[in-house]
Design a protein around this motif. Structure first.
Motif, PDB file in Angstrom:
ATOM      1  N   GLU B 327       0.838  -1.201   0.000  1.00 17.59           N
ATOM      2  CA  GLU B 327       0.000   0.000   0.000  1.00 17.59           C
ATOM      3  C   GLU B 327       0.872   1.250   0.000  1.00 17.59           C
ATOM      4  OE1 GLU B 327      -2.213   1.207   3.563  1.00 17.59           O
ATOM      5  OE2 GLU B 327      -3.952   1.664   2.317  1.00 17.59           O
ATOM      6  N   TRP B 330       2.200   1.960  -3.371  1.00 21.82           N
ATOM      7  CA  TRP B 330       1.188   2.506  -4.273  1.00 21.82           C
ATOM      8  C   TRP B 330       1.022   4.018  -4.037  1.00 21.82           C
ATOM      9  CZ3 TRP B 330      -3.354   5.225  -3.836  1.00 21.82           C
ATOM     10  CH2 TRP B 330      -4.068   5.410  -5.041  1.00 21.82           C
ATOM     11  N   TYR B 331       1.069   4.426  -2.754  1.00 23.21           N
ATOM     12  CA  TYR B 331       0.953   5.863  -2.482  1.00 23.21           C
ATOM     13  C   TYR B 331       2.176   6.610  -3.012  1.00 23.21           C
ATOM     14  CZ  TYR B 331      -3.433   5.700   0.044  1.00 23.21           C
ATOM     15  OH  TYR B 331      -4.758   5.571   0.348  1.00 23.21           O
ATOM     16  N   TYR B 334       1.411   7.233  -6.509  1.00 26.80           N
ATOM     17  CA  TYR B 334       0.426   8.318  -6.585  1.00 26.80           C
ATOM     18  C   TYR B 334       1.144   9.667  -6.552  1.00 26.80           C
ATOM     19  CZ  TYR B 334      -3.967  10.830  -5.413  1.00 26.80           C
ATOM     20  OH  TYR B 334      -5.059  11.674  -5.412  1.00 26.80           O
ATOM     21  N   ARG B 375      -4.270   5.385 -11.052  1.00 28.75           N
ATOM     22  CA  ARG B 375      -5.651   5.445 -10.602  1.00 28.75           C
ATOM     23  C   ARG B 375      -6.557   5.043 -11.750  1.00 28.75           C
ATOM     24  NH1 ARG B 375      -6.967  10.963  -8.296  1.00 28.75           N
ATOM     25  NH2 ARG B 375      -6.580  11.669 -10.410  1.00 28.75           N
ATOM     26  N   TRP B 379      -9.013  -1.869 -10.214  1.00 28.11           N
ATOM     27  CA  TRP B 379      -8.290  -1.837  -8.949  1.00 28.11           C
ATOM     28  C   TRP B 379      -6.987  -2.614  -9.065  1.00 28.11           C
ATOM     29  CZ3 TRP B 379     -10.114   0.706  -4.632  1.00 28.11           C
ATOM     30  CH2 TRP B 379     -11.470   1.041  -4.586  1.00 28.11           C
ATOM     31  N   THR B 382      -2.670  -5.215  -3.734  1.00 24.19           N
ATOM     32  CA  THR B 382      -1.377  -4.977  -3.073  1.00 24.19           C
ATOM     33  C   THR B 382      -1.040  -6.157  -2.165  1.00 24.19           C
ATOM     34  OG1 THR B 382      -2.108  -3.977  -0.991  1.00 24.19           O
ATOM     35  CG2 THR B 382      -2.000  -2.528  -2.935  1.00 24.19           C
ATOM     36  N   LEU B 412      -5.537  -5.074   0.797  1.00 25.94           N
ATOM     37  CA  LEU B 412      -5.929  -3.791   0.211  1.00 25.94           C
ATOM     38  C   LEU B 412      -5.783  -3.834  -1.302  1.00 25.94           C
ATOM     39  CD1 LEU B 412      -4.083  -1.713   2.871  1.00 25.94           C
ATOM     40  CD2 LEU B 412      -6.495  -1.319   2.284  1.00 25.94           C
ATOM     41  N   LYS B 414      -5.983  -0.886  -4.487  1.00 27.58           N
ATOM     42  CA  LYS B 414      -5.899   0.574  -4.572  1.00 27.58           C
ATOM     43  C   LYS B 414      -6.262   1.076  -5.968  1.00 27.58           C
ATOM     44  CE  LYS B 414      -4.668   2.483  -1.454  1.00 27.58           C
ATOM     45  NZ  LYS B 414      -5.365   2.809  -0.183  1.00 27.58           N
ATOM     46  N   ARG B 427      -8.079   9.676  -2.771  1.00 25.55           N
ATOM     47  CA  ARG B 427      -6.743   9.188  -2.393  1.00 25.55           C
ATOM     48  C   ARG B 427      -6.789   8.450  -1.059  1.00 25.55           C
ATOM     49  NH1 ARG B 427      -2.469  10.776   1.004  1.00 25.55           N
ATOM     50  NH2 ARG B 427      -0.392  10.333   0.162  1.00 25.55           N
ATOM     51  N   ARG B 430      -9.564   3.358   1.469  1.00 22.54           N
ATOM     52  CA  ARG B 430      -8.853   2.094   1.688  1.00 22.54           C
ATOM     53  C   ARG B 430      -9.880   0.964   1.696  1.00 22.54           C
ATOM     54  NH1 ARG B 430      -6.040   1.671   6.817  1.00 22.54           N
ATOM     55  NH2 ARG B 430      -4.261   0.664   5.834  1.00 22.54           N
TER      56      ARG B 430
END
Lengths: 702, 702
Positions: B327, B330-331, B334, B375, B379, B382, B412, B414, B427, B430
C-alpha cells in the motif's frame, strides 16, 4: 484403691501460684496415666499390629497426645520450636478412621517404642517447664494462651478413653492385666428392667465463653427445649436383656435395621455384640485386658445400629414406640435424677472418672434418683446427631475438633463411661461418634410418642451454595451494600403508594430479598429453580439461622453462622414462603402480586422470553416489575438464539435493555431510567466477583 | 456522454441551503444510478438466481442499500420509525460471503421485484424528506447526525460497484445491454510493458477527524513510512501479458502459488482468469452485460492469488524479485505520478468515476506521469493486508465496517476502477477484500529488494488475552490502581539504594510491569510460559501499540487501542526483552538480576517449589524478590500435593505465607510485613474479578 483421678480445674481464681501448681499436677497425672495405659500392652508388637484395620496402630496414639501439646503450644507461641519435627509430622493426624490408601503401611516408618517413650519424656519436660515458667494471669479463657495447655490435657484424657477401647480391640495375647487397671469383679444376674415415668420439663443447654471450666467448641452457645413426658428404662440394657435379642436372631432380621444399620450388619457379619465371645457354647466378654465369663448384669456394649435394632425389636414385641432417647431427653433424665457435677474431692456417685473400676459394673450398682447409670458405667447412645448450638464458634487453634462431625452421621452419646474423666465427665460435654463405632458404650431406651427431631448441623460446604449464603446474609466487601437489601429498598421506593399485599421474589436463590421485602409486604413468595437454594430460605424461615464454610485460601475454610435476628429479620419469618419453581413455566397459583423482583435471573434462564412475555399475568394492574441483571449472557445457561440482547440484530448492536423494551412494551412502561447496582460475591479471602446489575423498573399498564 | 456523476461533497461551508440541496442531489443521483444498474437485468429470475453460490441473490442487494439508510438514520434518530420491518430485517445483513447454512434458501422468502421497487420508492421519499426538512448545521462531522446520511450514500456507491461485479457474474442470458452502461469499444494490441524507476520517498497517510470529506473508519489516524526506491510496471498487466502465464500452464504449476493460493486453485479448478471465456479456440471476455472478443490491451482482471502467481512466475523467468506493490508503494506511485483528487466539475484524467465507460479500457489510454492507470481502469491488488492506522477508531453506528477485515486475510486494493466513485475514488480511501474475491481488479507489479512488511491489524479477540491486555494497559475500575504499576512502584521502593542494573518480570503476561520496571532498571527481562502473552509484550516493544476487543454485553464488543506513548513508556521500549520460558525450569541465561518480580504467578505454576527453592540462584546477593499472589490454589493448575500452603499440615492450618517462609528462609529474609494489593480484571461491561494479591518482599541474604 488408687487416689481420686484429678478433676478438670476451675480456671478462675486469684492465687496464681496455686493455679499453676494445680495445672502442672493436672498435666502430669494425665500424661502419666495415659502412658500407664500402654503398660497393659504385653509386647512391642502390640504397638505395631493394628487392632482395627482402618485405624493406625497404637504406636501412633502413644506419640499423638504428646505431639498435640507441641503443635498447639506452637500456635499460641507458648513454645517457639519443635522437639522432633519428624515425629511431630508423623503423629499429628490420623486419629479417625481412614480410607485404605491413607493407611498404606509403606507410608509409615514408625519409630521404636523406646524412641517414642523418650520423646514423650522430652515433651513432659518441656510442657512442665512452660507451666512452671510462663507468666500466668487468671482467668484462663478461650483466648488465653494457656487454654492450649488445658486443651492438650483434656485432649489426652479423651485419648485415654479411646485408646483403652483400641487396647480392648487388640489381640488378647498382646495385652496383660495391670494393677493400675482393675476390672470390676461383681457379676451376678441382671435386674428385670422396667419403665420409669419422666415428667415433661425444659432443658437448658449450652455454655457461656466466660464459663470457668474448660469446654470444647461444641458446648458453647445456647439451646433450650421443652421435653414432653416420656418413659425411660430404669437401667441401661444389660447383657442379659440384650441376649434375648441375639437369641431371637435379631441381627439377621432385616426388619429391625434401618438401611444404614443393615449395611453395617452386612459388612460386619455381626450376630452378637462385638465384645462378646462364644466359648464352648457359653458367652464370655472381652474386657480391656482379659476375657471373663459373661457378666450378665453389666450393661451391654454395642454401637448405635445395634441399639436401634434392639429398640425396633422391642417396639414390635410391645406395640409401643421404643427408641433411644434424644440428647434433650437425656438432659431431662439428668435433671430428674437430681445429678450435679462430680466433686473434686469425693468419689463419684457413679462408675465414672476411673473412681472405681477399669471396666463396667452391674447396671444396678449406681442408683441416681429412680434411675440407674444416668451418668457413668458406659456411654448411652442417643438418637441425636451432633449439631452446633446457636452461637457456635470454632476455636482458632482447633477449628476441626467438631466441625467435621456436623454431617448428620455422628450421633451424640451421653453420660460417660467408667473411664470418662475431666471434661468428658461434665454435664456440658458433648461427644459424638460415627454410628457404627464402638466405644465403652451401650444404651437405655425410652417409650415416647414424641418423634425425634433432627436439628440442623449442616455447614454448607458446597462452593456455590456457601458463596450465595455469604452473598445474601454475610459481610459487605469493598464497601458495597448488600445487594438484596439495595434491591428491596429500590423496589419498595418504586412501589410507593401502591398496595403492598403480596410480592414475588423470582429466582430468590438464598432468599435474602424475600425476607427484606417482607418488611414492607404482607406476604412474600420466594421461588427458585434450585431446591438447594430454597433449602437455605426454608431453614432460615424455620430455624432462623444458616451455617456455611467460607474458603479462605486453598482448602482452608472459616465457619460462619448467620441469624435472621441479627439482621433484624426475625419478625418477618412468618410472612415468607419458599417454593421450588421454574421462572419460565410458573405454576398458576403464583399470581396477583403487587411486586415482582427478578434479581440476576434473566441471563440464567433457558428461555427468558417465556418469562418476559408472560410475567404481566402474574402482576396486578399497576404493579411493579423490578429486573436486575448484569446481562452476562452465556450459551451454557441460555441458548444463543434465546438471548434477550447483547448481539447484532439485523446488523445493528442490540442491547439487552432494547430487548427488554421490545418484549415488555405490550404490557409495561419503563418507570425510570436504568441504574447500575453493584454486587460482590466472595470466592476466597482474596478473590471476589464484583459486578454491576442493571436495574429497570416496569409498571404494568395493560 | 452522460453528465459527470456527482462527486462526494465537501461537508463544510456556511451556505446551509446550498449544502442541503447538494446533499439531496448526491443522494438522489446515487440512489437512482444504483437502481438503474438493475435495469441491466433481463428478467425477474435474474434477481433470484444466485450469481455466486455463497452470496445472496441480487434481490437482496437491490433492497439492501435502501434498508441501510433506514437502519442508520434510526440509530442517529433522524427518523423514528421503520418503513417495512420485515424487509428491513431481511435486507439488513448478508453482504459478505456466507457459510452454506446461513444461505439455506428455505430461510428466505424474498419479496417480488415490484415490492422491493415500491419499497425503494418509499425510502427515497423518506430520506429526501429528512434531507429537506431536518435542521442542518455545518460542518457535518463524524459525530453529526447527518454523517449517517452521507454514510448511506457512500455505502450505496460501494454497492454500485460490488453489484456491478455480481451482475458481471450473472448468467449472460439474464443480463442485457443498456445505454446508461456503455462498455469501451477500443481494443487493439497491448503495449509492451516495462519497468519505471521510482525514487525513494516518504508517504503520509491517514486523515484527521476534522477532514472536510466523508471517510470510512479505516482512513482515520496516522501512518508515515519511508519507501525505498523500486521499479514498477508502467502499465497494469494486460490480458495480453497475462496470456503468457496462462499458456505457460501457470495455473497448474504449484511452484507459483503459495499455500493459500494453491488451495483456492484446487477448489476453483481455474486455468485462466475468471472472466475469460474460450469459444472456438479463441478467447473472449465477459463484461457486465455482454461477451466480447478478448480485448488484449485491457487490464487483466484476477484475484490476489492469480496476481501473486503471475509475479512468482515472472520472478522465476527474470531472476528478479517481482511482486505486488505494498500500500505504501502505491501511495509513492500516486505522489510520483503527480496525482491529485478528481475535480468536481471536470472529467477525471483516468477511467474512473463512470466518467467514460462501464468497463475497463486499454492500459495505455490514461497516462499519469510516466506511468499509466495509477488510478482508475481496474483496482490494483497490493501485498498489504488491511490494518488500522495508529489512532484508528470505529464509528459508533457502524463498528463492523472494517473491524471484521482486520484478520490479515483481507488485502488492500488501490486506485479504484471505472465504476469507483464518491469516496472510493479518493486518495484516502482504503478498501480490502478477501484474497480470493473477484472485483473489477487487476494488478501492476514492482521489482524491489525491500521485503514487504505486514503491519499488525490484529484485534485480540481471545477472551483471556484481551482481558489481560486491558488489565495491564487499559482503564482502572472501581478506583483500583493499575496493578502492574502498583507492584513496580513497591518493587522500586524496596530496591531503594541497591543496584538497578537488571530486573526480571517472571510470569510477565502482557508485560506491563516489564515496561514499568524499565523506568528504573537499565534492562528488564519479561518471561512468560505463554507465547500468546509474550506476543503482546513484543508487539508493544516493536510497534508501540496493542489492539483488542472488550466484551460489553453478550457478543457485543468495543474496540480498544493502547499505546506505550500514552502511558509514558515509549522511551523504555529498548530496555525490555521478552522471552517464552518456564518459571519452574528457567534457562541458565536468566540470572544475575537485582530484582525479580513474580506477580500472580506462584498459584498458576505446576510446581511452585521448583521455582521457590531455586530462585535465589537468579538473584544477586542482596537482590529483592517480590512475590504477589491471591493464593488461589486450584488443582487444575497446581497438583494438590504441590501447593505452597492453603491446607492443613500435620493437622494445623498452614497458610501460603507460612509455606513461602519455609521454602525461602534458607536464602532470604522477609523484608517487611505482607500487604494486600488489589487488582481488577474486567470480563464484561458489568462483570469484574476483584482480587487481593498478597505482596511479600524477600531479600537474598545467603
Amino acid at each position: 484403691m488408687q487416689p481420686l483421678f484429678q478433676r478438670t480445674p476451675v480456671l478462675t481464681g486469684d492465687n496464681i501460684s496455686l493455679k499453676r501448681h494445680e495445672i502442672l499436677d493436672y498435666f502430669l497425672v494425665t500424661f502419666d496415666r495415659y502412658q500407664q495405659l500402654f503398660d497393659t500392652l504385653a509386647c512391642d508388637e502390640a504397638y505395631y499390629q493394628k487392632p482395627i484395620t482402618l485405624r493406625h496402630p497404637l504406636i501412633f496414639y502413644f506419640g499423638h497426645t504428646a505431639t498435640f501439646f507441641i503443635n498447639k503450644l506452637l500456635l499460641v507461641r507458648l513454645i517457639d520450636e519443635r522437639i522432633n519435627p519428624r515425629f511431630e509430622s508423623m503423629f499429628a493426624v490420623g486419629v479417625d478412621e481412614m480410607s485404605w490408601d491413607d493407611l498404606n503401611d509403606s507410608h509409615y516408618d514408625w519409630p521404636s517404642v523406646a524412641e517414642v517413650r523418650a520423646y514423650r519424656a522430652q515433651v513432659r519436660e518441656k510442657i512442665s517447664h512452660v507451666i512452671n515458667t510462663t507468666p500466668l494471669t487468671l482467668p484462663i479463657t478461650w483466648q488465653h494462651p494457656w487454654w492450649a495447655i488445658i486443651m492438650g490435657i483434656e485432649h489426652e484424657r479423651i485419648h485415654l478413653e479411646t485408646s483403652s477401647v483400641l487396647i480392648r480391640q487388640q489381640r488378647l495375647d498382646y495385652v496383660r492385666q495391670h494393677d493400675a487397671w482393675p476390672a470390676c469383679r461383681q457379676y451376678g444376674a441382671a435386674p428385670q428392667n422396667s419403665l420409669v415415668d419422666i415428667s415433661a420439663g425444659s432443658v437448658h443447654l449450652g455454655k457461656e465463653k466466660a464459663d470457668s471450666i474448660y469446654g470444647w467448641d461444641n458446648e458453647y452457645g445456647q439451646h433450650h427445649a421443652e421435653v414432653n413426658a416420656f418413659q425411660c428404662s430404669r437401667y441401661l440394657v444389660s447383657n442379659q436383656q440384650f441376649l434375648a435379642f441375639v437369641e431371637a436372631n435379631g441381627y439377621s432380621n432385616a426388619n429391625y435395621w434401618n438401611e444404614e444399620g443393615q449395611s453395617w450388619q452386612h459388612f460386619s457379619q455381626a450376630t452378637a455384640p462385638t465384645f462378646w465371645r462364644k466359648k464352648d457354647d457359653s458367652w464370655h466378654l472381652r474386657l480391656m485386658t482379659e476375657e471373663i465369663p459373661m457378666p450378665w448384669s453389666w450393661p451391654v456394649e454395642v454401637n448405635y445400629h445395634e441399639a436401634k435394632a434392639f429398640c425396633a425389636w422391642q417396639s414390635q414385641l410391645t406395640g409401643q414406640t421404643v427408641r433411644l432417647p434424644t440428647e434433650d431427653e437425656w438432659y431431662r433424665l439428668y435433671d430428674v435424677a437430681g445429678l450435679t457435677e462430680i466433686n473434686a474431692d469425693e468419689r463419684a456417685p457413679a462408675n465414672s472418672h476411673l473412681d472405681y473400676y477399669a471396666s463396667a459394673c452391674p447396671v444396678n450398682q449406681f442408683a441416681q434418683g429412680e434411675l440407674y447409670d444416668v451418668r457413668g458405667n458406659v456411654w448411652q447412645w442417643t438418637e441425636t446427631p451432633i449439631y452446633p448450638f446457636t452461637g457456635f464458634d470454632v476455636h482458632a487453634i482447633y477449628d476441626d475438633f467438631t466441625t467435621p462431625t456436623f454431617d448428620e452421621r455422628h450421633n451424640l452419646l451421653k453420660g460417660g463411661s467408667w473411664i470418662s474423666c475431666g471434661n468428658e465427665s461434665r454435664r456440658d460435654s458433648r461427644y459424638a461418634f460415627r454410628r457404627h463405632f464402638f466405644q465403652h458404650a451401650g444404651f437405655r431406651y425410652v417409650v415416647a410418642e414424641t418423634p425425634t427431631m433432627i436439628a440442623t448441623s449442616h455447614y454448607e460446604t458446597d462452593k456455590l451454595m456457601a458463596e450465595y449464603a455469604e452473598f445474601h446474609y454475610g459481610d459487605d466487601y469493598f464497601g458495597v451494600e448488600n445487594f438484596s437489601q439495595a434491591l428491596a429498598r429500590i423496589a419498595i421506593q418504586a412501589v410507593a403508594h401502591r398496595p403492598v399485599r403480596t410480592a414475588l421474589d423470582l429466582g430468590c436463590a438464598s432468599g435474602r430479598a424475600t425476607f427484606e421485602l417482607a418488611r414492607h409486604f404482607q406476604h412474600v413468595t420466594g421461588i427458585d429453580f434450585s431446591a438447594r437454594f430454597i433449602a437455605q430460605g426454608v431453614q432460615l424461615a424455620e430455624q432462623g439461622l444458616l451455617r456455611y464454610t467460607l474458603t479462605e485460601e486453598g482448602e482452608l475454610v472459616s465457619y460462619k453462622e448467620r441469624k435472621l435476628v441479627d439482621l433484624g429479620l426475625d419478625s418477618v419469618r412468618a410472612k415468607v414462603a419458599f417454593f421450588q419453581g421454574d421462572a419460565c413455566n410458573l405454576k398458576a397459583q403464583f399470581t396477583g402480586y403487587d411486586l415482582i423482583l427478578a434479581a440476576n435471573l434473566i441471563d440464567r434462564l433457558y428461555n427468558p422470553s417465556k418469562l418476559l412475555h408472560n410475567i404481566h399475568q402474574r402482576l396486578t394492574m399497576g404493579g411493579i416489575l423490578l429486573l436486575a441483571s448484569p446481562y452476562t449472557w452465556l450459551a451454557e445457561h441460555t441458548p444463543r438464539n434465546d438471548w434477550v440482547g447483547g448481539f447484532k440484530k439485523d446488523g445493528e448492536s442490540f442491547t439487552t435493555l432494547e430487548g427488554l423494551q421490545a418484549m415488555l412494551s405490550p404490557h409495561f412502561r419503563l418507570v425510570q431510567t436504568a441504574q447500575d447496582v453493584p454486587f460482590v460475591i466472595r470466592e476466597t479471602k482474596r478473590k471476589f466477583q464484583h459486578s454491576l446489575s442493571e436495574v429497570t423498573l416496569w409498571e404494568r399498564i395493560k
